[in-house]
Design a protein around this motif. Sequence first.
Motif, short mmCIF file in Angstrom:
data_model
loop_
_atom_site.label_atom_id
_atom_site.label_comp_id
_atom_site.label_asym_id
_atom_site.label_seq_id
_atom_site.Cartn_x
_atom_site.Cartn_y
_atom_site.Cartn_z
N GLY A 140 28.05 46.66 37.09
CA GLY A 140 29.27 46.66 37.88
C GLY A 140 30.02 47.98 37.83
O GLY A 140 30.92 48.17 37.02
N LEU A 141 29.65 48.91 38.72
CA LEU A 141 30.27 50.23 38.78
C LEU A 141 31.28 50.28 39.92
O LEU A 141 30.94 50.00 41.06
CB LEU A 141 29.20 51.30 39.03
N GLY A 142 32.52 50.65 39.60
CA GLY A 142 33.54 50.79 40.63
C GLY A 142 34.53 51.88 40.27
O GLY A 142 34.33 52.64 39.32
N TYR A 143 35.64 51.92 41.00
CA TYR A 143 36.61 52.99 40.81
C TYR A 143 37.36 52.91 39.49
O TYR A 143 38.03 53.87 39.09
CB TYR A 143 37.63 52.98 41.96
N LEU A 144 37.29 51.78 38.80
CA LEU A 144 38.00 51.64 37.52
C LEU A 144 37.10 51.86 36.32
O LEU A 144 37.50 51.64 35.17
CB LEU A 144 38.62 50.23 37.44
N ARG A 145 35.88 52.34 36.54
CA ARG A 145 34.89 52.45 35.45
C ARG A 145 35.32 53.43 34.36
O ARG A 145 35.04 53.23 33.18
CB ARG A 145 33.52 52.85 36.01
N HIS A 200 43.49 43.94 34.29
CA HIS A 200 44.23 45.15 33.92
C HIS A 200 45.28 45.44 34.99
O HIS A 200 45.12 45.07 36.15
CB HIS A 200 43.27 46.34 33.81
N GLU A 201 46.33 46.14 34.59
CA GLU A 201 47.39 46.48 35.54
C GLU A 201 46.92 47.59 36.47
O GLU A 201 46.64 48.71 36.04
CB GLU A 201 48.65 46.91 34.78
N VAL A 202 46.82 47.26 37.75
CA VAL A 202 46.35 48.20 38.78
C VAL A 202 47.10 47.87 40.07
O VAL A 202 47.24 46.70 40.43
CB VAL A 202 44.84 48.05 39.04
N GLY A 203 47.55 48.90 40.78
CA GLY A 203 48.14 48.68 42.09
C GLY A 203 49.56 48.13 42.00
O GLY A 203 50.21 48.24 40.98
N PRO A 204 50.08 47.52 43.08
CA PRO A 204 49.33 47.19 44.29
C PRO A 204 48.96 48.39 45.17
O PRO A 204 48.12 48.28 46.04
CB PRO A 204 50.29 46.24 45.03
N GLU A 205 49.60 49.55 44.91
CA GLU A 205 49.20 50.76 45.64
C GLU A 205 48.61 51.77 44.67
O GLU A 205 49.03 51.86 43.51
CB GLU A 205 50.40 51.37 46.38
N SER A 237 37.91 58.33 38.79
CA SER A 237 36.46 58.16 38.96
C SER A 237 36.11 58.54 40.39
O SER A 237 36.84 58.16 41.32
CB SER A 237 36.05 56.71 38.69
N ILE A 238 35.04 59.29 40.56
CA ILE A 238 34.74 59.80 41.90
C ILE A 238 33.29 59.52 42.32
O ILE A 238 32.40 59.43 41.48
CB ILE A 238 35.02 61.31 42.01
N ASN A 239 33.13 59.40 43.62
CA ASN A 239 31.83 59.22 44.24
C ASN A 239 31.61 60.36 45.23
O ASN A 239 32.48 60.65 46.05
CB ASN A 239 31.76 57.89 45.00
N MET A 266 39.49 57.30 43.15
CA MET A 266 40.79 56.68 42.94
C MET A 266 41.38 57.15 41.62
O MET A 266 40.66 57.33 40.63
CB MET A 266 40.60 55.16 42.90
N TYR A 267 42.69 57.35 41.63
CA TYR A 267 43.42 57.65 40.41
C TYR A 267 44.08 56.36 39.94
O TYR A 267 44.85 55.75 40.69
CB TYR A 267 44.46 58.75 40.65
N ALA A 268 43.77 55.92 38.74
CA ALA A 268 44.10 54.56 38.31
C ALA A 268 45.46 54.41 37.61
O ALA A 268 45.70 53.43 36.93
CB ALA A 268 43.00 54.03 37.38
N ARG A 269 46.35 55.40 37.80
CA ARG A 269 47.70 55.25 37.24
C ARG A 269 48.72 55.73 38.27
O ARG A 269 48.47 55.66 39.46
CB ARG A 269 47.81 56.04 35.93
N ASP A 270 49.85 56.21 37.82
CA ASP A 270 50.93 56.63 38.70
C ASP A 270 50.44 57.66 39.73
O ASP A 270 49.90 58.70 39.37
CB ASP A 270 52.07 57.23 37.87
N ALA A 271 50.64 57.33 41.01
CA ALA A 271 50.11 58.17 42.09
C ALA A 271 50.70 59.57 42.07
O ALA A 271 50.01 60.56 42.34
CB ALA A 271 50.39 57.50 43.44
N LEU A 272 51.99 59.68 41.73
CA LEU A 272 52.64 60.99 41.72
C LEU A 272 51.99 61.90 40.68
O LEU A 272 51.69 63.07 40.94
CB LEU A 272 54.13 60.81 41.42
#
Length: 453
Positions: A140-145, A200-205, A237-239, A266-272
């Motif tokens: 199971g490989l995804g953006y949160l790996r 895990h805490e992710v999102g909603p954006e 994590s990048i593709n 995707m960046y998995a924490r604060d977007a700023l």
Amino acid sequence: MGNVLGSKVEGRVILPGQVQYDETRKVWNGAVDRKPGMIVVCELAEDVAAAVKYARERQLSVSIRGGGHHLAGTAVCDDGVMIDLSKMRKVNVEPERKVAHVQGGALLSDIDRETQKFGLAVPTGTVSETGVAGLALNGGLGYLRGKYGLTCDNILGAEMVTAEGEIIRVDKNNHKDLFWAIRGGGGNFGVVTEFKFQLHEVGPEVLALDVMYDYNDAKTILKKTEAYMKQAPDEISINITATTLPPAPFLPDFLHLKQVIMITGMYARDALAGESVIKPLRELADPIVDGTKVMPYVELQSKLDIMVPNHVPVYGTSLYFNGLPDNMIDALLHKIDQAPAPSVLVQLWSMHGEMNRVPADETPFAIRAASFVLLVDFIAMEVPGEICEKWIDSVYDRLLPYSFKKASYLNAVGLGETITKNAFGENYKRLEKVKKKYDPKNLFRHNHNIKPE
């Protein structure tokens, strides 16, 4: 035959020639055309148990359909019993405990829709129409790996139907050997009717990286990306994807049939905070298009669906790499240039962070020290399947000498004993023992099969 079992299940039994048989036996890969002797559309774990007992008593093989999205079409068998979990898609979230209970037929979109109501997520894949069962059982490989590991690393427990037709609970306190085996060992040991996942805490954006470069800059981009990932935080994590864009109406004319290399992630924490972290990835060369932006996590999770349409013939392969040396890059780009049609999708996904910190023997998923995984798909819409298959095999053979332990990602490669053993490495012998204990007659063999010891 169907009537005997039909009286024992809440779901439906579909036989050849009946309405919906041809539609129900279809899987994602249109190159797969198998005809099971019976399809059991299950609604309860008890339905699954009845189907397993029926198959075992008659010495029929069993295939299990979760989402039906595996390249090899393992969800459907010829002549045997196809256990269809597609009606078992419920997701129940316990937000205070950060736990999700997910039925075995759920798609990634089902999970994301429910968990994101609470700003939570399970690390899953990047195509929302994928079934969670096959994905999780094989890795199971995804953006949160990078931040939270693989899907299999986040399995807390499961309800399973064994080869004996028993319904059991599996977790760190119950059937410990089986709990170890299902976290990466595939569907070899039984039918998972419900998973228990860590949330895990992710999102909603989230901040979604999406930059498109000219394919002529491919080598430069690969080298710069490799250097970047050596210092990258877990949150990114990048593709990397090389492809020729189709003349599709959703693309502007200047991109039609344009050969490009894309960096998504995707960046998995604060977007700023993530803006400065991902900035170098937006400046690897002169971008053709930069669609990087903050978007809903559920939108990002379904963004790639359009690149892997349903029911078209697909041929593919996969290998891991511990670095991207010049001769490996040159060999890969040469194979891309030789592709017999433009409908080729070549991806290199970064592997780092949390997923690589898990000891190689903690779960069956043994590849914890590679830095990239290669995923190659050829959509056979313009040329015969034999030609696609031959090219795919040539890519695998050409790049195998550069690969990490000659191993492949089992969710993205065809079946084969050597492929299976290479992926599990030193964990294979332990898996054999678990297989012998729980499925000594190899009832569950339509998968990356581990033969009983």
